[in-house]
Design a protein around this motif. Structure first.
Motif, PDB file in Angstrom:
ATOM      1  N   ALA A 167     -14.770   0.633  -0.254  1.00 54.64           N
ATOM      2  CA  ALA A 167     -14.999  -0.595   0.515  1.00 54.64           C
ATOM      3  C   ALA A 167     -16.295  -0.491   1.325  1.00 54.64           C
ATOM      4  CB  ALA A 167     -13.813  -0.874   1.434  1.00 54.64           C
ATOM      5  N   GLN A 168     -16.530   0.668   1.929  1.00 50.38           N
ATOM      6  CA  GLN A 168     -17.761   0.875   2.691  1.00 50.38           C
ATOM      7  C   GLN A 168     -18.985   0.785   1.778  1.00 50.38           C
ATOM      8  OE1 GLN A 168     -18.308   1.320   6.104  1.00 50.38           O
ATOM      9  NE2 GLN A 168     -20.403   1.012   5.426  1.00 50.38           N
ATOM     10  N   LEU A 169     -18.882   1.395   0.614  1.00 50.42           N
ATOM     11  CA  LEU A 169     -19.989   1.330  -0.344  1.00 50.42           C
ATOM     12  C   LEU A 169     -20.261  -0.104  -0.782  1.00 50.42           C
ATOM     13  CD1 LEU A 169     -19.708   4.329  -2.826  1.00 50.42           C
ATOM     14  CD2 LEU A 169     -21.622   3.708  -1.384  1.00 50.42           C
ATOM     15  N   ARG A 170     -19.202  -0.852  -1.011  1.00 49.44           N
ATOM     16  CA  ARG A 170     -19.384  -2.251  -1.423  1.00 49.44           C
ATOM     17  C   ARG A 170     -20.063  -3.057  -0.325  1.00 49.44           C
ATOM     18  NH1 ARG A 170     -13.837  -2.597  -4.709  1.00 49.44           N
ATOM     19  NH2 ARG A 170     -14.687  -1.939  -6.699  1.00 49.44           N
ATOM     20  N   GLN A 171     -19.756  -2.738   0.930  1.00 47.37           N
ATOM     21  CA  GLN A 171     -20.451  -3.405   2.040  1.00 47.37           C
ATOM     22  C   GLN A 171     -21.930  -3.044   2.032  1.00 47.37           C
ATOM     23  OE1 GLN A 171     -18.225  -2.299   5.609  1.00 47.37           O
ATOM     24  NE2 GLN A 171     -17.687  -4.458   5.870  1.00 47.37           N
ATOM     25  N   ASP A 172     -22.224  -1.769   1.829  1.00 45.73           N
ATOM     26  CA  ASP A 172     -23.619  -1.325   1.790  1.00 45.73           C
ATOM     27  C   ASP A 172     -24.367  -1.965   0.630  1.00 45.73           C
ATOM     28  OD1 ASP A 172     -22.991   0.256   3.976  1.00 45.73           O
ATOM     29  OD2 ASP A 172     -22.862   2.125   2.822  1.00 45.73           O
ATOM     30  N   ILE A 173     -23.704  -2.079  -0.510  1.00 45.35           N
ATOM     31  CA  ILE A 173     -24.320  -2.720  -1.677  1.00 45.35           C
ATOM     32  C   ILE A 173     -24.572  -4.196  -1.388  1.00 45.35           C
ATOM     33  CG2 ILE A 173     -23.845  -3.469  -4.053  1.00 45.35           C
ATOM     34  CD1 ILE A 173     -22.512  -0.670  -4.457  1.00 45.35           C
ATOM     35  N   ALA A 174     -23.600  -4.861  -0.792  1.00 40.37           N
ATOM     36  CA  ALA A 174     -23.756  -6.276  -0.439  1.00 40.37           C
ATOM     37  C   ALA A 174     -24.917  -6.464   0.534  1.00 40.37           C
ATOM     38  CB  ALA A 174     -22.462  -6.827   0.151  1.00 40.37           C
ATOM     39  N   HIS A 175     -25.081  -5.516   1.449  1.00 39.93           N
ATOM     40  CA  HIS A 175     -26.199  -5.578   2.396  1.00 39.93           C
ATOM     41  C   HIS A 175     -27.536  -5.491   1.654  1.00 39.93           C
ATOM     42  CE1 HIS A 175     -28.274  -5.107   6.209  1.00 39.93           C
ATOM     43  NE2 HIS A 175     -28.910  -4.070   5.695  1.00 39.93           N
TER      44      HIS A 175
END
Length: 122
Positions: free
Chosen positions: A25-33
């Motif tokens: 989930a954290q990685l997906r947030q970073d990717i979305a950023h």
């Protein structure tokens, strides 16, 4: 592994999966950023005339971003780890079920062994 050790091992395996979910989930947030940053750049490029050009430019920006590529690679790695962790959890659960069945079978055999002299009339 002893029968009474399985619940703890199963709980630890489930917690490991939960931790992997958190990391994903954290990685997906970073990717979305990173994707948002690319969208911001594309939004202000006035030379882009249509959606196809904007999508191509966005892809180009993300493709050239080493941080974005590293995040994508890490996401794939964590997804593989999660799949393996789920398989391990299922393996533990199945082992626990087999161990319980074996314990019940052993108890039943002991009970049958105790009742046999009574059936013979001894």
């Amino acid at each position: 592994m002893k029968l009474n050790e399985y619940p703890k091992a199963i709980a630890q395996a489930a917690q490991g999966i939960n931790e992997l979910d958190r990391q994903i989930a954290q990685l997906r947030q970073d990717i979305a950023h990173q994707e948002g940053r690319a969208d911001l750049v594309v939004a202000f490029e006035t030379t882009l005339k249509n959606d196809n050009q904007r999508r191509a430019r966005r892809f180009e920006i993300l493709d050239e971003n080493p941080e974005y590529q590293a995040l994508q690679f890490k996401l794939i790695h964590l997804a593989t780890q999660k799949a393996n962790a789920i398989a391990h959890l299922e393996y533990l659960r199945n082992q626990f079920s087999v161990a319980r069945l074996e314990a019940r079978s052993a108890i039943a055999e002991q009970l049958i062994g105790l009742e046999t002299p009574e059936l013979v009339g001894l």
